[in-house]
Design a protein around this motif. Structure first.
Motif, mmCIF file in Angstrom:
data_model
loop_
_atom_site.group_PDB
_atom_site.id
_atom_site.type_symbol
_atom_site.label_atom_id
_atom_site.label_comp_id
_atom_site.label_asym_id
_atom_site.label_seq_id
_atom_site.Cartn_x
_atom_site.Cartn_y
_atom_site.Cartn_z
ATOM 1 N N ALA A 99 0.829 -1.204 0.000
ATOM 2 C CA ALA A 99 0.000 0.000 0.000
ATOM 3 C C ALA A 99 0.865 1.256 0.000
ATOM 4 O O ALA A 99 0.606 2.210 -0.763
ATOM 5 C CB ALA A 99 -0.925 -0.008 1.218
ATOM 6 N N SER A 100 1.907 1.275 0.835
ATOM 7 C CA SER A 100 2.781 2.455 0.921
ATOM 8 C C SER A 100 3.541 2.680 -0.377
ATOM 9 O O SER A 100 3.642 3.819 -0.861
ATOM 10 C CB SER A 100 3.774 2.283 2.080
ATOM 11 O OG SER A 100 3.110 2.171 3.309
ATOM 12 N N ASN A 101 4.083 1.606 -0.962
ATOM 13 C CA ASN A 101 4.860 1.743 -2.195
ATOM 14 C C ASN A 101 3.995 2.175 -3.376
ATOM 15 O O ASN A 101 4.415 2.996 -4.204
ATOM 16 C CB ASN A 101 5.555 0.418 -2.519
ATOM 17 C CG ASN A 101 6.680 0.110 -1.557
ATOM 18 O OD1 ASN A 101 7.352 1.009 -1.058
ATOM 19 N ND2 ASN A 101 6.893 -1.162 -1.285
ATOM 20 N N LEU A 102 2.791 1.622 -3.471
ATOM 21 C CA LEU A 102 1.902 2.015 -4.564
ATOM 22 C C LEU A 102 1.492 3.475 -4.434
ATOM 23 O O LEU A 102 1.410 4.205 -5.431
ATOM 24 C CB LEU A 102 0.667 1.113 -4.585
ATOM 25 C CG LEU A 102 0.910 -0.340 -5.005
ATOM 26 C CD1 LEU A 102 -0.371 -1.155 -4.884
ATOM 27 C CD2 LEU A 102 1.449 -0.423 -6.422
ATOM 28 N N ALA A 103 1.256 3.907 -3.198
ATOM 29 C CA ALA A 103 0.909 5.317 -2.981
ATOM 30 C C ALA A 103 2.081 6.219 -3.359
ATOM 31 O O ALA A 103 1.896 7.274 -3.981
ATOM 32 C CB ALA A 103 0.518 5.545 -1.522
ATOM 33 N N SER A 259 5.767 6.765 6.156
ATOM 34 C CA SER A 259 5.039 5.496 6.209
ATOM 35 C C SER A 259 5.867 4.354 5.649
ATOM 36 O O SER A 259 5.842 3.239 6.173
ATOM 37 C CB SER A 259 3.718 5.613 5.433
ATOM 38 O OG SER A 259 3.963 5.795 4.060
ATOM 39 N N VAL A 260 6.649 4.617 4.582
ATOM 40 C CA VAL A 260 7.482 3.568 3.994
ATOM 41 C C VAL A 260 8.679 3.259 4.885
ATOM 42 O O VAL A 260 8.929 2.107 5.243
ATOM 43 C CB VAL A 260 7.953 3.974 2.585
ATOM 44 C CG1 VAL A 260 8.943 2.951 2.044
ATOM 45 C CG2 VAL A 260 6.765 4.091 1.646
ATOM 46 N N ALA A 314 10.176 -2.473 -7.585
ATOM 47 C CA ALA A 314 9.276 -2.831 -8.682
ATOM 48 C C ALA A 314 7.872 -2.297 -8.434
ATOM 49 O O ALA A 314 7.192 -1.839 -9.373
ATOM 50 C CB ALA A 314 9.247 -4.351 -8.861
ATOM 51 N N MET A 315 7.416 -2.335 -7.174
ATOM 52 C CA MET A 315 6.086 -1.807 -6.862
ATOM 53 C C MET A 315 5.991 -0.319 -7.209
ATOM 54 O O MET A 315 5.012 0.141 -7.810
ATOM 55 C CB MET A 315 5.786 -1.996 -5.372
ATOM 56 C CG MET A 315 5.649 -3.439 -4.933
ATOM 57 S SD MET A 315 5.278 -3.524 -3.167
ATOM 58 C CE MET A 315 5.681 -5.239 -2.821
ATOM 59 N N ILE A 316 7.023 0.441 -6.823
ATOM 60 C CA ILE A 316 7.017 1.880 -7.100
ATOM 61 C C ILE A 316 7.126 2.143 -8.600
ATOM 62 O O ILE A 316 6.442 3.023 -9.151
ATOM 63 C CB ILE A 316 8.160 2.575 -6.335
ATOM 64 C CG1 ILE A 316 7.905 2.492 -4.824
ATOM 65 C CG2 ILE A 316 8.299 4.036 -6.768
ATOM 66 C CD1 ILE A 316 8.975 3.127 -3.974
ATOM 67 N N LEU A 317 7.977 1.373 -9.284
ATOM 68 C CA LEU A 317 8.140 1.555 -10.730
ATOM 69 C C LEU A 317 6.835 1.276 -11.477
ATOM 70 O O LEU A 317 6.464 2.021 -12.398
ATOM 71 C CB LEU A 317 9.240 0.622 -11.247
ATOM 72 C CG LEU A 317 10.678 0.967 -10.836
ATOM 73 C CD1 LEU A 317 11.617 -0.172 -11.211
ATOM 74 C CD2 LEU A 317 11.120 2.264 -11.493
ATOM 75 N N ILE A 318 6.141 0.222 -11.079
ATOM 76 C CA ILE A 318 4.863 -0.106 -11.730
ATOM 77 C C ILE A 318 3.830 0.974 -11.451
ATOM 78 O O ILE A 318 3.112 1.421 -12.360
ATOM 79 C CB ILE A 318 4.369 -1.483 -11.244
ATOM 80 C CG1 ILE A 318 5.270 -2.588 -11.784
ATOM 81 C CG2 ILE A 318 2.916 -1.721 -11.681
ATOM 82 C CD1 ILE A 318 5.008 -3.952 -11.184
ATOM 83 N N ALA A 319 3.735 1.412 -10.191
ATOM 84 C CA ALA A 319 2.768 2.462 -9.842
ATOM 85 C C ALA A 319 3.072 3.754 -10.582
ATOM 86 O O ALA A 319 2.164 4.467 -11.021
ATOM 87 C CB ALA A 319 2.779 2.696 -8.333
ATOM 88 N N SER A 320 4.370 4.049 -10.732
ATOM 89 C CA SER A 320 4.760 5.265 -11.453
ATOM 90 C C SER A 320 4.382 5.187 -12.927
ATOM 91 O O SER A 320 3.813 6.127 -13.490
ATOM 92 C CB SER A 320 6.268 5.481 -11.306
ATOM 93 O OG SER A 320 6.712 6.549 -12.099
#
Length: 478
Positions: A99-103, A259-260, A314-320
Protein backbone atom coordinates in the motif's frame (compact mmCIF):
# COMPACT_ATOMS: atom_id res chain seq x y z
CA UNK A 1 39.67 -21.17 -12.96
CA UNK A 2 39.01 -21.58 -9.25
CA UNK A 3 36.90 -18.39 -9.17
CA UNK A 4 34.94 -19.44 -12.27
CA UNK A 5 34.30 -22.88 -10.82
CA UNK A 6 33.16 -21.38 -7.53
CA UNK A 7 30.81 -18.97 -9.31
CA UNK A 8 29.34 -21.76 -11.44
CA UNK A 9 28.72 -24.03 -8.47
CA UNK A 10 27.25 -21.20 -6.41
CA UNK A 11 24.73 -20.44 -9.16
CA UNK A 12 24.10 -24.15 -9.75
CA UNK A 13 23.49 -24.74 -6.04
CA UNK A 14 21.11 -21.80 -5.87
CA UNK A 15 19.13 -23.15 -8.85
CA UNK A 16 19.02 -26.56 -7.18
CA UNK A 17 17.78 -25.02 -3.93
CA UNK A 18 14.99 -23.05 -5.62
CA UNK A 19 13.84 -25.99 -7.76
CA UNK A 20 13.72 -28.10 -4.62
CA UNK A 21 11.74 -25.38 -2.80
CA UNK A 22 9.15 -25.04 -5.55
CA UNK A 23 8.63 -28.80 -5.90
CA UNK A 24 8.43 -29.17 -2.11
CA UNK A 25 5.58 -26.66 -2.17
CA UNK A 26 3.82 -28.87 -4.74
CA UNK A 27 4.31 -32.17 -2.91
CA UNK A 28 0.70 -32.24 -1.79
CA UNK A 29 -0.39 -32.33 -5.43
CA UNK A 30 -0.52 -35.48 -7.54
CA UNK A 31 1.44 -33.73 -10.30
CA UNK A 32 4.82 -33.85 -8.54
CA UNK A 33 6.10 -36.74 -10.65
CA UNK A 34 5.01 -34.94 -13.83
CA UNK A 35 6.88 -31.83 -12.68
CA UNK A 36 10.04 -33.84 -12.09
CA UNK A 37 9.76 -35.61 -15.46
CA UNK A 38 9.27 -32.29 -17.26
CA UNK A 39 12.30 -30.72 -15.55
CA UNK A 40 14.39 -33.79 -16.35
CA UNK A 41 13.42 -33.48 -20.02
CA UNK A 42 14.67 -29.86 -20.06
CA UNK A 43 17.78 -30.16 -17.89
CA UNK A 44 18.96 -33.54 -19.10
CA UNK A 45 18.82 -32.77 -22.82
CA UNK A 46 22.61 -32.62 -22.91
CA UNK A 47 23.04 -35.18 -20.15
CA UNK A 48 24.48 -32.60 -17.77
CA UNK A 49 21.94 -32.73 -14.94
CA UNK A 50 19.31 -35.05 -13.52
CA UNK A 51 16.63 -34.66 -10.87
CA UNK A 52 16.00 -37.50 -8.44
CA UNK A 53 13.08 -37.76 -6.03
CA UNK A 54 12.81 -39.89 -2.94
CA UNK A 55 10.35 -39.40 -0.08
CA UNK A 56 11.23 -36.15 1.64
CA UNK A 57 14.24 -35.44 -0.58
CA UNK A 58 14.53 -33.79 -3.97
CA UNK A 59 17.99 -33.30 -5.42
CA UNK A 60 19.60 -32.05 -8.61
CA UNK A 61 22.56 -34.22 -9.65
CA UNK A 62 25.48 -33.53 -11.97
CA UNK A 63 26.49 -35.97 -14.68
CA UNK A 64 29.23 -34.48 -16.85
CA UNK A 65 30.25 -32.06 -14.08
CA UNK A 66 30.49 -34.84 -11.52
CA UNK A 67 33.98 -34.05 -10.26
CA UNK A 68 34.34 -32.42 -6.84
CA UNK A 69 36.02 -29.00 -6.70
CA UNK A 70 37.17 -27.13 -3.61
CA UNK A 71 35.40 -24.01 -4.86
CA UNK A 72 32.12 -25.89 -5.18
CA UNK A 73 32.38 -27.10 -1.59
CA UNK A 74 32.83 -23.53 -0.37
CA UNK A 75 29.91 -22.32 -2.49
CA UNK A 76 27.70 -25.08 -1.13
CA UNK A 77 28.77 -24.14 2.40
CA UNK A 78 27.52 -20.60 1.74
CA UNK A 79 24.27 -21.90 0.25
CA UNK A 80 23.57 -23.83 3.46
CA UNK A 81 23.11 -20.48 5.19
CA UNK A 82 20.77 -18.99 2.59
CA UNK A 83 17.18 -19.04 3.84
CA UNK A 84 16.63 -17.24 7.17
CA UNK A 85 17.14 -13.84 5.55
CA UNK A 86 14.52 -14.60 2.89
CA UNK A 87 11.95 -15.23 5.64
CA UNK A 88 12.78 -11.75 6.94
CA UNK A 89 12.33 -10.37 3.41
CA UNK A 90 8.70 -11.54 3.57
CA UNK A 91 8.03 -8.91 6.26
CA UNK A 92 9.76 -6.38 4.01
CA UNK A 93 7.26 -7.03 1.18
CA UNK A 94 4.07 -7.58 3.20
CA UNK A 95 0.68 -6.06 2.20
CA UNK A 96 1.34 -2.96 4.31
CA UNK A 97 4.41 -2.19 2.23
CA UNK A 98 2.41 -2.76 -0.95
CA UNK A 99 0.00 0.00 0.00
CA UNK A 100 2.78 2.46 0.92
CA UNK A 101 4.86 1.74 -2.20
CA UNK A 102 1.90 2.01 -4.56
CA UNK A 103 0.91 5.32 -2.98
CA UNK A 104 4.50 6.60 -3.34
CA UNK A 105 4.75 5.66 -7.00
CA UNK A 106 1.24 6.83 -7.92
CA UNK A 107 1.64 10.25 -6.28
CA UNK A 108 5.31 11.07 -6.91
CA UNK A 109 6.58 8.81 -9.68
CA UNK A 110 10.14 7.52 -9.37
CA UNK A 111 11.54 10.32 -7.19
CA UNK A 112 10.95 8.46 -3.91
CA UNK A 113 12.87 5.32 -4.89
CA UNK A 114 15.73 6.53 -2.71
CA UNK A 115 13.73 5.72 0.40
CA UNK A 116 13.69 2.05 -0.60
CA UNK A 117 17.49 2.14 -0.82
CA UNK A 118 17.83 3.92 2.54
CA UNK A 119 15.37 1.63 4.32
CA UNK A 120 17.14 -1.45 2.95
CA UNK A 121 20.50 -0.26 4.28
CA UNK A 122 18.97 0.44 7.69
CA UNK A 123 17.31 -2.96 7.69
CA UNK A 124 20.57 -4.77 6.88
CA UNK A 125 22.30 -3.33 9.96
CA UNK A 126 19.41 -4.02 12.34
CA UNK A 127 18.61 -7.51 11.08
CA UNK A 128 22.28 -8.50 11.06
CA UNK A 129 22.50 -7.33 14.68
CA UNK A 130 19.47 -9.44 15.64
CA UNK A 131 20.98 -12.50 13.94
CA UNK A 132 24.29 -11.65 15.65
CA UNK A 133 22.57 -12.12 19.02
CA UNK A 134 21.09 -15.48 18.01
CA UNK A 135 24.36 -16.89 16.64
CA UNK A 136 26.57 -15.86 19.57
CA UNK A 137 24.24 -16.61 22.49
CA UNK A 138 22.03 -19.36 21.06
CA UNK A 139 19.08 -17.33 22.34
CA UNK A 140 16.36 -15.46 20.51
CA UNK A 141 15.69 -11.83 21.45
CA UNK A 142 12.77 -12.84 23.68
CA UNK A 143 14.78 -15.51 25.54
CA UNK A 144 17.72 -13.13 26.02
CA UNK A 145 15.42 -10.43 27.45
CA UNK A 146 13.95 -12.96 29.89
CA UNK A 147 17.39 -14.21 30.92
CA UNK A 148 19.31 -10.93 31.20
CA UNK A 149 16.67 -8.41 32.29
CA UNK A 150 14.73 -8.35 35.57
CA UNK A 151 11.21 -9.73 35.21
CA UNK A 152 9.58 -6.42 36.12
CA UNK A 153 11.24 -4.97 33.00
CA UNK A 154 11.33 -7.90 30.57
CA UNK A 155 7.68 -8.90 30.95
CA UNK A 156 6.19 -5.48 29.95
CA UNK A 157 8.66 -5.20 27.04
CA UNK A 158 7.82 -8.66 25.71
CA UNK A 159 4.09 -8.13 26.30
CA UNK A 160 4.30 -4.98 24.15
CA UNK A 161 6.24 -6.95 21.52
CA UNK A 162 3.51 -9.59 21.53
CA UNK A 163 0.89 -6.86 21.05
CA UNK A 164 2.91 -5.48 18.12
CA UNK A 165 3.12 -8.98 16.62
CA UNK A 166 -0.66 -9.32 16.88
CA UNK A 167 -1.04 -5.94 15.18
CA UNK A 168 1.28 -7.15 12.42
CA UNK A 169 -0.72 -10.36 12.05
CA UNK A 170 -3.84 -8.24 11.64
CA UNK A 171 -2.30 -6.40 8.68
CA UNK A 172 -0.90 -9.57 7.08
CA UNK A 173 -4.13 -11.55 7.43
CA UNK A 174 -6.06 -8.55 6.14
CA UNK A 175 -3.82 -8.49 3.05
CA UNK A 176 -4.58 -12.14 2.31
CA UNK A 177 -8.30 -11.53 2.88
CA UNK A 178 -8.31 -8.55 0.49
CA UNK A 179 -6.62 -10.69 -2.18
CA UNK A 180 -9.21 -13.46 -1.74
CA UNK A 181 -11.96 -10.85 -2.02
CA UNK A 182 -10.48 -9.53 -5.27
CA UNK A 183 -9.91 -12.96 -6.80
CA UNK A 184 -13.00 -14.86 -5.64
CA UNK A 185 -15.40 -12.29 -4.18
CA UNK A 186 -15.01 -13.87 -0.73
CA UNK A 187 -16.29 -11.79 2.22
CA UNK A 188 -13.47 -10.12 4.13
CA UNK A 189 -13.99 -11.94 7.44
CA UNK A 190 -14.23 -15.35 5.72
CA UNK A 191 -11.05 -14.62 3.80
CA UNK A 192 -9.29 -13.56 7.00
CA UNK A 193 -10.37 -16.73 8.79
CA UNK A 194 -9.28 -18.92 5.88
CA UNK A 195 -5.87 -17.19 5.69
CA UNK A 196 -5.28 -17.62 9.44
CA UNK A 197 -6.36 -21.29 9.44
CA UNK A 198 -4.20 -22.16 6.41
CA UNK A 199 -1.12 -20.52 7.95
CA UNK A 200 -1.72 -22.18 11.33
CA UNK A 201 -1.93 -25.57 9.59
CA UNK A 202 1.19 -24.78 7.56
CA UNK A 203 3.20 -24.09 10.71
CA UNK A 204 1.74 -26.93 12.79
CA UNK A 205 2.10 -29.72 10.23
CA UNK A 206 5.54 -28.89 8.82
CA UNK A 207 9.04 -28.74 10.24
CA UNK A 208 10.82 -25.40 10.20
CA UNK A 209 13.01 -26.42 7.27
CA UNK A 210 10.05 -27.47 5.11
CA UNK A 211 8.20 -24.26 6.04
CA UNK A 212 11.30 -22.30 5.03
CA UNK A 213 11.36 -23.98 1.61
CA UNK A 214 7.67 -23.27 1.03
CA UNK A 215 8.09 -19.59 1.93
CA UNK A 216 11.16 -19.31 -0.32
CA UNK A 217 9.01 -20.71 -3.13
CA UNK A 218 6.35 -18.07 -2.34
CA UNK A 219 8.96 -15.28 -2.49
CA UNK A 220 10.10 -16.67 -5.86
CA UNK A 221 6.49 -16.50 -7.11
CA UNK A 222 6.15 -12.88 -5.96
CA UNK A 223 9.45 -11.97 -7.64
CA UNK A 224 8.41 -13.67 -10.89
CA UNK A 225 5.03 -11.91 -10.81
CA UNK A 226 6.65 -8.48 -10.63
CA UNK A 227 9.17 -9.35 -13.33
CA UNK A 228 6.24 -10.22 -15.62
CA UNK A 229 4.42 -7.01 -14.64
CA UNK A 230 7.57 -4.95 -15.37
CA UNK A 231 7.89 -6.57 -18.80
CA UNK A 232 4.37 -5.39 -19.67
CA UNK A 233 4.96 -1.67 -19.16
CA UNK A 234 7.51 0.94 -20.33
CA UNK A 235 9.89 1.93 -17.51
CA UNK A 236 11.95 5.13 -17.45
CA UNK A 237 15.14 3.43 -16.26
CA UNK A 238 17.20 6.62 -16.39
CA UNK A 239 14.83 8.36 -14.00
CA UNK A 240 14.74 5.26 -11.82
CA UNK A 241 18.54 5.17 -11.54
CA UNK A 242 18.57 8.76 -10.35
CA UNK A 243 15.66 8.15 -7.98
CA UNK A 244 17.43 5.22 -6.27
CA UNK A 245 20.42 7.33 -5.16
CA UNK A 246 19.25 10.96 -5.16
CA UNK A 247 17.18 11.95 -2.09
CA UNK A 248 14.25 14.20 -2.94
CA UNK A 249 11.33 15.32 -0.78
CA UNK A 250 8.55 16.76 -2.97
CA UNK A 251 5.97 19.01 -1.36
CA UNK A 252 3.46 16.98 0.64
CA UNK A 253 5.44 13.72 0.41
CA UNK A 254 6.69 13.58 4.00
CA UNK A 255 3.81 11.41 5.21
CA UNK A 256 4.42 8.85 2.43
CA UNK A 257 8.15 8.82 3.16
CA UNK A 258 7.52 8.28 6.87
CA UNK A 259 5.04 5.50 6.21
CA UNK A 260 7.48 3.57 3.99
CA UNK A 261 10.61 4.06 6.09
CA UNK A 262 8.75 3.55 9.35
CA UNK A 263 7.02 0.36 8.19
CA UNK A 264 10.07 -1.39 6.75
CA UNK A 265 11.73 -2.12 10.12
CA UNK A 266 9.16 -4.19 11.99
CA UNK A 267 9.46 -5.38 15.63
CA UNK A 268 8.47 -8.98 14.95
CA UNK A 269 11.17 -9.34 12.28
CA UNK A 270 13.91 -8.55 14.80
CA UNK A 271 12.60 -11.29 17.11
CA UNK A 272 12.13 -13.63 14.14
CA UNK A 273 15.67 -13.30 12.78
CA UNK A 274 17.32 -13.99 16.14
CA UNK A 275 15.24 -17.19 16.35
CA UNK A 276 15.43 -18.70 12.87
CA UNK A 277 19.15 -18.03 12.37
CA UNK A 278 19.79 -20.76 14.93
CA UNK A 279 18.60 -23.33 12.40
CA UNK A 280 22.02 -22.93 10.70
CA UNK A 281 24.26 -23.35 13.76
CA UNK A 282 26.88 -26.02 14.39
CA UNK A 283 29.32 -25.97 17.32
CA UNK A 284 28.20 -22.49 18.27
CA UNK A 285 30.61 -22.26 21.20
CA UNK A 286 33.64 -22.55 18.93
CA UNK A 287 35.00 -19.03 18.25
CA UNK A 288 36.16 -19.80 14.72
CA UNK A 289 32.79 -21.30 13.80
CA UNK A 290 30.92 -18.32 15.27
CA UNK A 291 32.97 -15.91 13.15
CA UNK A 292 32.29 -18.02 10.05
CA UNK A 293 28.57 -18.09 10.83
CA UNK A 294 28.49 -14.32 11.29
CA UNK A 295 30.15 -13.82 7.90
CA UNK A 296 27.82 -16.25 6.11
CA UNK A 297 24.77 -14.77 7.85
CA UNK A 298 25.79 -11.27 6.72
CA UNK A 299 25.93 -12.53 3.11
CA UNK A 300 22.49 -14.11 3.55
CA UNK A 301 21.11 -10.85 4.96
CA UNK A 302 22.55 -8.71 2.15
CA UNK A 303 21.32 -11.15 -0.52
CA UNK A 304 17.83 -11.41 0.99
CA UNK A 305 17.40 -7.70 1.65
CA UNK A 306 18.55 -7.14 -1.93
CA UNK A 307 15.59 -9.24 -3.09
CA UNK A 308 13.31 -7.13 -0.89
CA UNK A 309 14.83 -3.95 -2.32
CA UNK A 310 14.16 -5.16 -5.87
CA UNK A 311 10.53 -6.14 -5.17
CA UNK A 312 9.73 -2.89 -3.34
CA UNK A 313 11.37 -0.91 -6.14
CA UNK A 314 9.28 -2.83 -8.68
CA UNK A 315 6.09 -1.81 -6.86
CA UNK A 316 7.02 1.88 -7.10
CA UNK A 317 8.14 1.56 -10.73
CA UNK A 318 4.86 -0.11 -11.73
CA UNK A 319 2.77 2.46 -9.84
CA UNK A 320 4.76 5.26 -11.45
CA UNK A 321 4.44 3.90 -15.00
CA UNK A 322 0.76 2.94 -14.71
CA UNK A 323 -0.85 5.34 -12.24
CA UNK A 324 1.42 8.42 -12.01
CA UNK A 325 1.67 8.72 -15.79
CA UNK A 326 -2.15 8.74 -15.99
CA UNK A 327 -2.58 11.01 -12.92
CA UNK A 328 -4.53 8.34 -11.01
CA UNK A 329 -4.38 8.49 -7.21
CA UNK A 330 -4.23 5.12 -5.42
CA UNK A 331 -5.95 4.94 -2.03
CA UNK A 332 -6.15 1.18 -1.40
CA UNK A 333 -5.11 -2.19 -2.83
CA UNK A 334 -8.54 -3.09 -4.21
CA UNK A 335 -8.69 0.13 -6.21
CA UNK A 336 -5.13 -0.41 -7.50
CA UNK A 337 -6.05 -3.88 -8.75
CA UNK A 338 -9.25 -2.68 -10.42
CA UNK A 339 -7.43 0.20 -12.14
CA UNK A 340 -4.92 -2.22 -13.65
CA UNK A 341 -7.67 -3.98 -15.65
CA UNK A 342 -8.45 -1.20 -18.14
CA UNK A 343 -4.82 -0.06 -18.34
CA UNK A 344 -2.91 -3.38 -18.65
CA UNK A 345 -5.63 -5.99 -19.06
CA UNK A 346 -7.32 -8.56 -16.86
CA UNK A 347 -4.25 -10.86 -16.76
CA UNK A 348 -2.13 -8.14 -15.12
CA UNK A 349 -4.81 -7.49 -12.49
CA UNK A 350 -5.17 -11.19 -11.68
CA UNK A 351 -1.39 -11.62 -11.47
CA UNK A 352 -1.18 -8.62 -9.13
CA UNK A 353 -3.92 -10.01 -6.86
CA UNK A 354 -2.37 -13.50 -6.87
CA UNK A 355 0.99 -12.05 -5.80
CA UNK A 356 -0.80 -10.13 -3.04
CA UNK A 357 -2.40 -13.36 -1.83
CA UNK A 358 0.95 -15.16 -1.74
CA UNK A 359 2.46 -12.17 0.08
CA UNK A 360 -0.35 -12.20 2.65
CA UNK A 361 -0.03 -15.94 3.31
CA UNK A 362 3.77 -15.98 3.56
CA UNK A 363 3.93 -12.87 5.79
CA UNK A 364 1.17 -14.27 8.02
CA UNK A 365 3.19 -17.48 8.40
CA UNK A 366 6.41 -15.70 9.37
CA UNK A 367 4.48 -13.46 11.75
CA UNK A 368 3.13 -16.62 13.39
CA UNK A 369 6.66 -17.94 13.92
CA UNK A 370 7.68 -14.60 15.46
CA UNK A 371 4.63 -14.62 17.76
CA UNK A 372 5.40 -18.15 18.91
CA UNK A 373 9.03 -17.20 19.50
CA UNK A 374 8.13 -14.12 21.57
CA UNK A 375 5.55 -15.99 23.65
CA UNK A 376 7.73 -19.04 24.33
CA UNK A 377 10.70 -16.78 25.10
CA UNK A 378 8.70 -15.21 27.92
CA UNK A 379 8.87 -18.64 29.58
CA UNK A 380 12.57 -19.07 28.80
CA UNK A 381 11.94 -21.55 25.97
CA UNK A 382 13.06 -21.64 22.35
CA UNK A 383 10.52 -21.79 19.51
CA UNK A 384 9.15 -25.28 18.86
CA UNK A 385 5.77 -25.45 17.17
CA UNK A 386 5.05 -28.80 18.84
CA UNK A 387 5.51 -27.22 22.29
CA UNK A 388 2.34 -25.71 23.70
CA UNK A 389 3.91 -22.33 24.57
CA UNK A 390 4.99 -21.72 20.96
CA UNK A 391 1.71 -23.08 19.56
CA UNK A 392 -0.34 -20.95 21.95
CA UNK A 393 1.63 -17.88 20.87
CA UNK A 394 0.71 -18.56 17.23
CA UNK A 395 -2.96 -19.13 18.07
CA UNK A 396 -3.07 -16.03 20.27
CA UNK A 397 -1.75 -13.79 17.50
CA UNK A 398 -3.98 -15.23 14.77
CA UNK A 399 -7.09 -15.47 16.94
CA UNK A 400 -7.01 -11.90 18.24
CA UNK A 401 -6.15 -10.55 14.78
CA UNK A 402 -9.12 -12.32 13.14
CA UNK A 403 -11.50 -11.16 15.90
CA UNK A 404 -10.23 -7.60 15.50
CA UNK A 405 -10.98 -7.74 11.76
CA UNK A 406 -14.54 -8.78 12.61
CA UNK A 407 -15.05 -5.52 14.51
CA UNK A 408 -13.25 -3.23 12.03
CA UNK A 409 -15.71 -2.23 9.28
CA UNK A 410 -13.09 -0.39 7.22
CA UNK A 411 -10.00 -2.41 6.17
CA UNK A 412 -8.02 0.80 5.72
CA UNK A 413 -8.67 1.74 9.36
CA UNK A 414 -7.47 -1.72 10.36
CA UNK A 415 -4.13 -0.97 8.72
CA UNK A 416 -4.10 2.44 10.43
CA UNK A 417 -4.62 0.93 13.89
CA UNK A 418 -1.98 -1.71 13.17
CA UNK A 419 0.57 0.92 12.14
CA UNK A 420 -0.18 2.95 15.27
CA UNK A 421 0.71 0.03 17.54
CA UNK A 422 3.88 -0.75 15.61
CA UNK A 423 4.95 2.90 15.77
CA UNK A 424 4.66 2.87 19.54
CA UNK A 425 6.48 -0.42 20.11
CA UNK A 426 9.28 -0.37 17.51
CA UNK A 427 11.66 2.01 19.37
CA UNK A 428 11.36 -0.22 22.46
CA UNK A 429 12.45 -3.34 20.53
CA UNK A 430 15.35 -1.51 18.86
CA UNK A 431 16.54 -0.19 22.24
CA UNK A 432 16.30 -3.72 23.71
CA UNK A 433 18.31 -5.17 20.81
CA UNK A 434 21.06 -2.55 21.02
CA UNK A 435 21.33 -2.96 24.81
CA UNK A 436 21.70 -6.75 24.63
CA UNK A 437 24.12 -6.88 21.70
CA UNK A 438 26.29 -4.12 23.21
CA UNK A 439 26.60 -5.89 26.57
CA UNK A 440 29.79 -7.89 27.14
CA UNK A 441 27.90 -9.84 29.82
CA UNK A 442 25.57 -11.13 27.09
CA UNK A 443 27.82 -11.25 24.02
CA UNK A 444 31.31 -11.62 25.51
CA UNK A 445 34.04 -10.63 23.02
CA UNK A 446 31.39 -10.45 20.25
CA UNK A 447 29.67 -7.39 21.76
CA UNK A 448 29.09 -4.43 19.44
CA UNK A 449 32.09 -2.23 18.73
CA UNK A 450 31.89 1.49 19.42
CA UNK A 451 31.43 2.19 15.70
CA UNK A 452 28.62 -0.35 15.42
CA UNK A 453 26.95 1.09 18.52
CA UNK A 454 26.99 4.56 16.97
CA UNK A 455 25.53 3.26 13.70
CA UNK A 456 22.78 1.30 15.44
CA UNK A 457 21.88 4.12 17.82
CA UNK A 458 21.71 6.58 14.89
CA UNK A 459 19.42 4.21 12.97
CA UNK A 460 17.34 3.62 16.10
CA UNK A 461 16.88 7.35 16.67
CA UNK A 462 15.96 7.93 13.01
CA UNK A 463 13.42 5.09 13.02
CA UNK A 464 11.98 6.26 16.35
CA UNK A 465 11.59 9.84 15.11
CA UNK A 466 9.95 8.70 11.87
CA UNK A 467 7.55 6.40 13.67
CA UNK A 468 6.62 9.00 16.29
CA UNK A 469 5.99 11.54 13.53
CA UNK A 470 3.91 8.96 11.63
CA UNK A 471 1.96 8.17 14.80
CA UNK A 472 1.24 11.87 15.37
CA UNK A 473 0.07 12.23 11.77
CA UNK A 474 -2.11 9.11 12.07
CA UNK A 475 -3.71 10.41 15.27
CA UNK A 476 -4.47 13.71 13.56
CA UNK A 477 -6.32 11.80 10.79
CA UNK A 478 -8.38 9.95 13.37
Amino acid sequence: MMKNAMLFYFLFSYIQYNISSVIEALLVLPIKNSCISFLNMILCKRELFSIKYTEGDISLHISSYGKTHAASMHAREILRYIGPGILITVGFIDPGNWASNLAAGAEYGNVLLWMVTLSTIMLIFLQHNAAHLGIVTGLCLSEAATQYLPHWLSRPILASAMAASIATALAEILGGAIALQILFGMPLFCGATLTAVLCAMLLRTNSYHKTEKIIIAFVSIISLSFLIELSMIPIQWGQAAVGWVMPSIPHGSLVVIMSVLGAVVMPHNLFLHSEIIQSRQWQKHDEKTIKQQLNFEFLDTIFSMGIGWAINSAMILIASAVFFSHQIAVTDLVQATEMLRPLLGNAAAVLFAAALLVSGISSTATCGIASGSIFSGMFGETYNIQDYHSWHGVLLAYGIAVLAILFIPDPFMGLVYSQMLLSIQLPITIALLIYLTSSSRVMGKFANTLRMKCILISIGILVAVLNIALLADTLSLC
